[in-house]
Design a protein around this motif. Structure first.
Motif, PDB file in Angstrom:
ATOM      1  N   GLY A 284       4.261  -8.478  13.262  1.00 54.65           N
ATOM      2  CA  GLY A 284       5.562  -8.170  13.517  1.00 54.65           C
ATOM      3  C   GLY A 284       5.870  -7.325  15.193  1.00 54.65           C
ATOM      4  O   GLY A 284       6.257  -7.379  16.226  1.00 54.65           O
ATOM      5  N   MET A 285       4.772  -6.618  15.563  1.00 52.17           N
ATOM      6  CA  MET A 285       4.042  -5.372  16.120  1.00 52.17           C
ATOM      7  C   MET A 285       3.252  -6.278  17.312  1.00 52.17           C
ATOM      8  O   MET A 285       3.789  -5.981  18.700  1.00 52.17           O
ATOM      9  CB  MET A 285       2.557  -4.452  15.989  1.00 52.17           C
TER      10      MET A 285
ATOM     11  N   THR B 271       6.651 -10.558   8.375  1.00 52.57           N
ATOM     12  CA  THR B 271       6.354  -9.724   7.214  1.00 52.57           C
ATOM     13  C   THR B 271       7.161  -9.507   6.014  1.00 52.57           C
ATOM     14  O   THR B 271       6.736  -8.633   4.102  1.00 52.57           O
ATOM     15  CB  THR B 271       4.988  -8.523   7.566  1.00 52.57           C
TER      16      THR B 271
ATOM     17  N   SER C 150      10.149  -9.603  11.795  1.00 49.66           N
ATOM     18  CA  SER C 150       8.649  -8.941  11.534  1.00 49.66           C
ATOM     19  C   SER C 150       9.149 -10.106   9.972  1.00 49.66           C
ATOM     20  O   SER C 150       9.478  -9.163   9.364  1.00 49.66           O
ATOM     21  CB  SER C 150       8.668  -7.308  10.643  1.00 49.66           C
TER      22      SER C 150
ATOM     23  N   ASP D 195      16.364  -6.226  17.259  1.00 47.24           N
ATOM     24  CA  ASP D 195      15.398  -6.630  16.001  1.00 47.24           C
ATOM     25  C   ASP D 195      15.510  -6.837  14.506  1.00 47.24           C
ATOM     26  O   ASP D 195      16.439  -6.344  14.313  1.00 47.24           O
ATOM     27  CB  ASP D 195      14.110  -5.533  15.363  1.00 47.24           C
TER      28      ASP D 195
HETATM   29  N1  PLP Z   1      10.307  -3.907  12.650  1.00 49.79           N
HETATM   30  C1  PLP Z   1      10.840  -3.121  11.869  1.00 49.79           C
HETATM   31  C2  PLP Z   1      12.550  -2.659  11.537  1.00 49.79           C
HETATM   32  C3  PLP Z   1      10.577  -2.935  11.223  1.00 49.79           C
HETATM   33  O1  PLP Z   1      10.576  -2.034   9.759  1.00 49.79           O
HETATM   34  C4  PLP Z   1       9.014  -3.568  11.028  1.00 49.79           C
HETATM   35  C5  PLP Z   1       7.639  -3.466  10.119  1.00 49.79           C
HETATM   36  O2  PLP Z   1       7.988  -2.260   8.802  1.00 49.79           O
HETATM   37  C6  PLP Z   1       8.096  -4.007  12.650  1.00 49.79           C
HETATM   38  C7  PLP Z   1       9.310  -4.447  13.039  1.00 49.79           C
HETATM   39  C8  PLP Z   1       7.220  -3.973  12.286  1.00 49.79           C
HETATM   40  O3  PLP Z   1       6.531  -5.080  11.716  1.00 49.79           O
HETATM   41  P1  PLP Z   1       4.888  -5.643  11.080  1.00 49.79           P
HETATM   42  O4  PLP Z   1       4.871  -4.552  10.071  1.00 49.79           O
HETATM   43  O5  PLP Z   1       4.866  -7.043  10.022  1.00 49.79           O
HETATM   44  O6  PLP Z   1       4.074  -5.676  12.306  1.00 49.79           O
END
Ligand code: PLP
Length: 374
Positions: A75-76, A195, A193, A171
């Motif tokens: 996600g980042m 994930t 994300s 997001d």
């Molecule tokens: N955006 C939200 C709302 C999240 O909760 C997270 C991670 O917890 C992310 C972005 C970042 O995602 P990643 O951990 O897959 O990089």
């Protein structure tokens, strides 16, 4: 042929026309070039594109009612790509309780590239309007927000931003497209994300950016994806694609479970407050009802007492695993402030819950015993 050559040639893919029902895993990093210089279906090299990535991207674009999607290794990485698509010196408006690592990315990394940012309470439209500068290029929305579950009116912010020639990115990790489709509410960009709910089983990292239009921004993001190279592996794409097949069923059950647990906890004498957009007590309940098809599997609980007491409760629970992350089949709990660190604005007594697919009666009974035991 000698054995070294046979070992290579005999393992080539000869099974091209089997038409499997489930997509095979294309681990190959590279693809045959034809005599005329073309590539079958355009596949050249896996950083550029890969069949498993293409299936994933097309699926997420369709689920979000978008035109194109770009998958990333987390996600980042997806978030970084969106910020990299801006110009040096551009200004972005961020929610004051934006996912903490986005704030840190802007503060620690992107400031050196002259990215300007302002943190604003997105539930206050006047405050948002006052936060625009001539160089504001992007408004970032996270709704429900992490971890305070504030709800932002996507349509209202999109109207404001577009009047000032700024783009809106949402997001959409927490609600997923099952519960909220920001592009239909006026947003230009959706980020995930994967994930979390897309993957759904806490075993794969991933991210994705979806755009409403196949435009110049899409071209820029596509180049950032290929040239920065933070792409997901074929197996990561395969796992997320597999997760998507059960996404609607999982999210619906997780939402129902979260609602029942929220209602139970809201009545409990040892709980100060429950933050869940499906409760009528939530300050933005009406907006949530309008823009969401359900209220999601995430909730925050403010216990009566301090941080120590909140952490004690997490260890009394038997069915909730104390761990970071969310969106998996198992219920997780976390004392957010200790994860976010010194600069965190999260209340000391806040616990963040990600509700899984266990039977909700068991989850409620677990909280009953945990609160008795403390
Ligand atoms: N955006 C939200 C709302 C999240 O909760 C997270 C991670 O917890 C992310 C972005 C970042 O995602 P990643 O951990 O897959 O990089």
């Amino acid at each position: 042929m000698k054995i070294e050559t046979t070992a290579i040639k005999s393992t080539e893919n000869h099974l091209k026309n089997l038409r499997p029902v489930s997509a095979p895993l294309y681990l190959s990093t590279t693809f045959h070039r034809n005599e005329d210089g073309t590539y079958n279906e355009g596949f050249l090299y896996t950083r550029h594109n890969n069949p498993n990535r293409q299936i994933l991207e097309q699926s997420i674009a369709t689920l979000e009612n978008g035109k194109v999607a770009y998958a990333f290794s987390s996600g980042m990485a997806a978030i970084s790509a969106i910020f990299q698509s801006l110009k040096a010196g551009d200004h972005v408006i961020l929610p004051d309780d934006v996912y903490f690592n986005i704030y840190l990315l802007c503060k620690e990394v992107l400031r050196r590239w002259d990215l300007q940012y302002t943190l604003v309470d997105m539930t206050d439209l006047e405050a948002v309007e006052l936060a625009f500068f001539d160089n504001t290029a992007l408004v970032w929305i996270e709704t429900p927000s992490n971890p305070q579950l504030k709800i932002t009116d996507i349509q209202a912010i999109a109207d404001l931003a577009h009047a000032k020639n700024a783009l809106v990115a949402v997001d959409n990790t927490w609600p997923s497209p099952v519960l909220q489709q920001p592009l239909d509410l006026g947003a230009d960009i959706v980020m995930h994300s994967t994930t979390k709910y897309f993957g759904g089983h806490s075993d794969v990292l991933g991210g994705c950016v979806v755009l409403k239009e196949q435009n110049e921004l899409a071209e820029r993001l596509s180049r950032i994806q290929v040239l920065s190279g933070a792409v997901p592996s074929p197996f990561d794409c395969w796992l997320v694609t597999r997760g998507i097949q059960t996404l609607p069923l999982r999210v619906k059950t997780q939402s129902q479970n979260a609602m029942q647990l929220a209602q139970f906890l809201e009545q409990h004498l040892q709980i100060e407050r429950v933050l869940y957009p499906g409760l009528e007590s939530h300050p933005q309940y009406e907006i949530a009802k309008q823009q969401m098809k359900g209220f999601g599997g995430m909730l925050a609980v403010l216990v009566k007492g301090d941080a120590k007491r909140a952490i004690e409760i997490t260890h009394q629970l038997k069915l909730f695993t104390v761990a970071t992350s969310l969106g998996g089949v198992e219920s997780l709990i976390e004392h957010r402030k200790s994860v976010e660190g010194e600069e965190s604005l999260t209340p000391d007594n806040l616990l963040r819950l990600s509700i899984g697919l266990e039977n909700v009666e068991d989850l409620i009974a677990d909280w009953e015993q945990a609160l008795k035991g403390c």
